[in-house]
Write an enzyme that holds these catalytic residues in place. Sequence first.
Site, mmCIF file in Angstrom:
data_model
loop_
_atom_site.group_PDB
_atom_site.id
_atom_site.type_symbol
_atom_site.label_atom_id
_atom_site.label_comp_id
_atom_site.label_asym_id
_atom_site.label_seq_id
_atom_site.Cartn_x
_atom_site.Cartn_y
_atom_site.Cartn_z
ATOM 1 N N ASP A 103 43.137 36.001 34.501
ATOM 2 C CA ASP A 103 41.989 36.638 35.153
ATOM 3 C C ASP A 103 40.763 36.773 34.259
ATOM 4 O OD1 ASP A 103 42.769 38.486 33.286
ATOM 5 O OD2 ASP A 103 43.822 39.769 34.716
ATOM 6 N N GLU A 125 50.177 32.701 36.881
ATOM 7 C CA GLU A 125 50.147 34.163 37.019
ATOM 8 C C GLU A 125 49.244 34.535 38.209
ATOM 9 O OE1 GLU A 125 50.366 36.916 33.343
ATOM 10 O OE2 GLU A 125 48.439 37.422 34.229
ATOM 11 N N GLU A 139 38.213 41.611 35.783
ATOM 12 C CA GLU A 139 39.417 40.787 35.928
ATOM 13 C C GLU A 139 39.928 40.705 37.372
ATOM 14 O OE1 GLU A 139 39.018 43.083 33.553
ATOM 15 O OE2 GLU A 139 39.219 42.004 31.639
ATOM 16 N N HIS A 216 43.491 49.148 24.230
ATOM 17 C CA HIS A 216 42.207 48.487 23.979
ATOM 18 C C HIS A 216 41.408 48.255 25.252
ATOM 19 C CE1 HIS A 216 44.588 45.078 25.365
ATOM 20 N NE2 HIS A 216 43.461 44.461 25.624
ATOM 21 N N ARG A 218 38.953 48.555 28.344
ATOM 22 C CA ARG A 218 37.644 49.168 28.587
ATOM 23 C C ARG A 218 37.758 50.471 29.368
ATOM 24 N NH1 ARG A 218 35.890 44.664 31.092
ATOM 25 N NH2 ARG A 218 35.836 43.411 29.225
ATOM 26 N N HIS A 249 43.216 47.447 17.758
ATOM 27 C CA HIS A 249 42.370 46.351 18.255
ATOM 28 C C HIS A 249 41.016 46.397 17.531
ATOM 29 C CE1 HIS A 249 40.160 43.918 21.219
ATOM 30 N NE2 HIS A 249 41.346 43.443 21.569
HETATM 31 N N1 UDP Z 1 49.777 41.111 20.824
HETATM 32 C C1 UDP Z 1 49.756 40.519 19.574
HETATM 33 N N2 UDP Z 1 49.386 41.294 18.487
HETATM 34 C C2 UDP Z 1 49.016 42.603 18.598
HETATM 35 C C3 UDP Z 1 49.020 43.193 19.897
HETATM 36 C C4 UDP Z 1 49.393 42.416 20.976
HETATM 37 O O1 UDP Z 1 50.080 39.336 19.422
HETATM 38 O O2 UDP Z 1 48.686 43.232 17.591
HETATM 39 C C5 UDP Z 1 50.182 40.279 21.994
HETATM 40 C C6 UDP Z 1 51.216 40.891 22.901
HETATM 41 O O3 UDP Z 1 52.512 40.571 22.476
HETATM 42 C C7 UDP Z 1 50.888 40.311 24.273
HETATM 43 C C8 UDP Z 1 49.419 39.980 24.182
HETATM 44 O O4 UDP Z 1 49.035 40.115 22.819
HETATM 45 O O5 UDP Z 1 51.578 39.113 24.528
HETATM 46 C C9 UDP Z 1 48.636 40.935 25.057
HETATM 47 O O6 UDP Z 1 47.306 40.742 24.861
HETATM 48 P P1 UDP Z 1 46.234 41.793 25.326
HETATM 49 O O7 UDP Z 1 46.848 43.149 25.277
HETATM 50 O O8 UDP Z 1 45.027 41.480 24.515
HETATM 51 O O9 UDP Z 1 45.881 41.357 26.815
HETATM 52 P P2 UDP Z 1 46.464 41.707 28.236
HETATM 53 O O10 UDP Z 1 47.897 41.327 28.260
HETATM 54 O O11 UDP Z 1 46.219 43.166 28.497
HETATM 55 O O12 UDP Z 1 45.649 40.849 29.145
#
Ligand code: UDP
Length: 385
Positions: A103, A125, A139, A216, A218, A249
Site C-alpha cells: 500500500d 497482499e 495507505e 513508528h 504517523r 525508528h
Molecule cells: N524490521 C526490521 N528491523 C527493525 C524493525 C522491523 O527489519 O528494526 C522488519 C520487521 O521484521 C517487518 C518489517 O520490518 O518485517 C516491518 O516494517 P515496518 O514496520 O516499517 O512496516 P509495516 O509492516 O508497518 O508496513
Amino acid sequence: MDSSIRSAPVRVLFCLGTRPEMIKVAPLVIRLRELGGVAILVNTGQHADLLTPLFELFQVKADYDLVAMSPGQGLNTLVARIVERLDPVLEKEGPDYVIVQGDTASALGGALAAFNRKIPVGHVEAGLRSGNPLSPFPEEMNRRLVTQMAVLHFAATEYNRASLLKEGIRAETIHVTGNSVVDALQRTLKTTTAGAEIARLRAQVAGRKLVLLTTHRRENFGDAMRTHLRSLRAFAEARPELCIVFPVHPNPNVKEAAEQELAGCDQIMLTAPMGYADFVHLLADAWLIVSDSGGIQEEAASLGKPILVLRENTERPEGVHVGVARLVGEDPGQLKQLLAAAVADEDWFEVAAKAEKVYGDGLTADRISQILMDRHQKCGGLASE
Ligand code: UDP
C-alpha cells in the site's frame, strides 16, 4: 495468440521501495527465478537506507534504481516521480506483468505506470482494508486504488478475499496465497544466525523476559506515542523480571519521544533499527511483542508470540480473531491495563502459540510464481484481461 509468446519465460517486473515491500517481495523474486521466470527488480528509492542491507541478505539486487526520494518532497512529487521514471523502464523491458506489494507510494506509482501502458498488474497482499479511507493515510487509499488497477489479486487470507469480493472484484481474479512475509521469516531464521548485536543484547537481557517494542506510525506521533512509552516504562520499572528492547525508528518524532520518555531506565534498551536477520532472531526470543507495525503483526502470529497492537484498528484482524493479537484501541491509556493483564494471562500465551498459520505457511512465493507462469502459458501476458 502467437505461440512464441507463450513459450518464452514469463517476464515479471517488481516495483518496490520500502523495507516491508522488499522483505515480502524478495522470496517471490528468488522463487520465480528458480522456476525459470525472469524477474526484473525496480527500487524506487523510497526507503533507500533501509533497503541496502536487505539486498545483501536476500542476495538479490535492483536492476533499476529510480532515486525518487528528495528531501522534504510531498507525496504528489514522490508518486509523480515514480510514475515518470518507471515509464521508460517499462518501455525498455516490456514485462508481461508488473507486481506491486501492499500500500505504499511505490505500489501506487508502479501500478499506475503499468496500467497506463496496459501491462497487467498483480497485487501482492491484496484485500487489506481498515474501512476508513483516511486511515492509515495514505495507505488505505493506495491499496484501494491498486485494487482497481490490478488484474491479479494475491490475497493473504480468506478474510482478505472476502473483502475484495464485497467490493465487486471478480472471484476468478483472486488467489488466496498466504503472505510472503512468512516465507521471508522462515527462510531468514533457517539461513542466518544472530549477529554480534543480538549476542550483546542477549547478555544484557540475562534471563529476564523480553518485551520487544517497535513504534513508528504517523497516527501515533505525539501524545499517543508518549502515553504508550510512559506506560511501558512504568510496566518495566514495576517488574524487575522483565526488560524492554526498542529498536528506534530513525524518524525524528520517534527518536525524540524515545529519548525523552525512556532515558535513564536501565530495564529499557534503545537500539538503532536492526537488520532484518537480527530483528527476527530477537522476535523469536521475545516473551511479548508491542508494536504498531503491520508486518510485525504477521510475524508475531507466525512465531506464535502474543502481540499488543498500538493502533486504533487493524487491517489485519485475523490475528485478533484467533487471539494472538490484542488491540490497544482508541485510548492510548488502555495499554497500561493490557500490559498488566498479559502478565496474569497464561492462556493468552498458549492461544498465541497455536496461531502460526494465520497469515501463511511459507509457500506463498511458490504459489504466486506458479500462478504467474501458468497464466502466462495459457494466455500470454499483454492485454489478457
Ligand atoms: N524490521 C526490521 N528491523 C527493525 C524493525 C522491523 O527489519 O528494526 C522488519 C520487521 O521484521 C517487518 C518489517 O520490518 O518485517 C516491518 O516494517 P515496518 O514496520 O516499517 O512496516 P509495516 O509492516 O508497518 O508496513
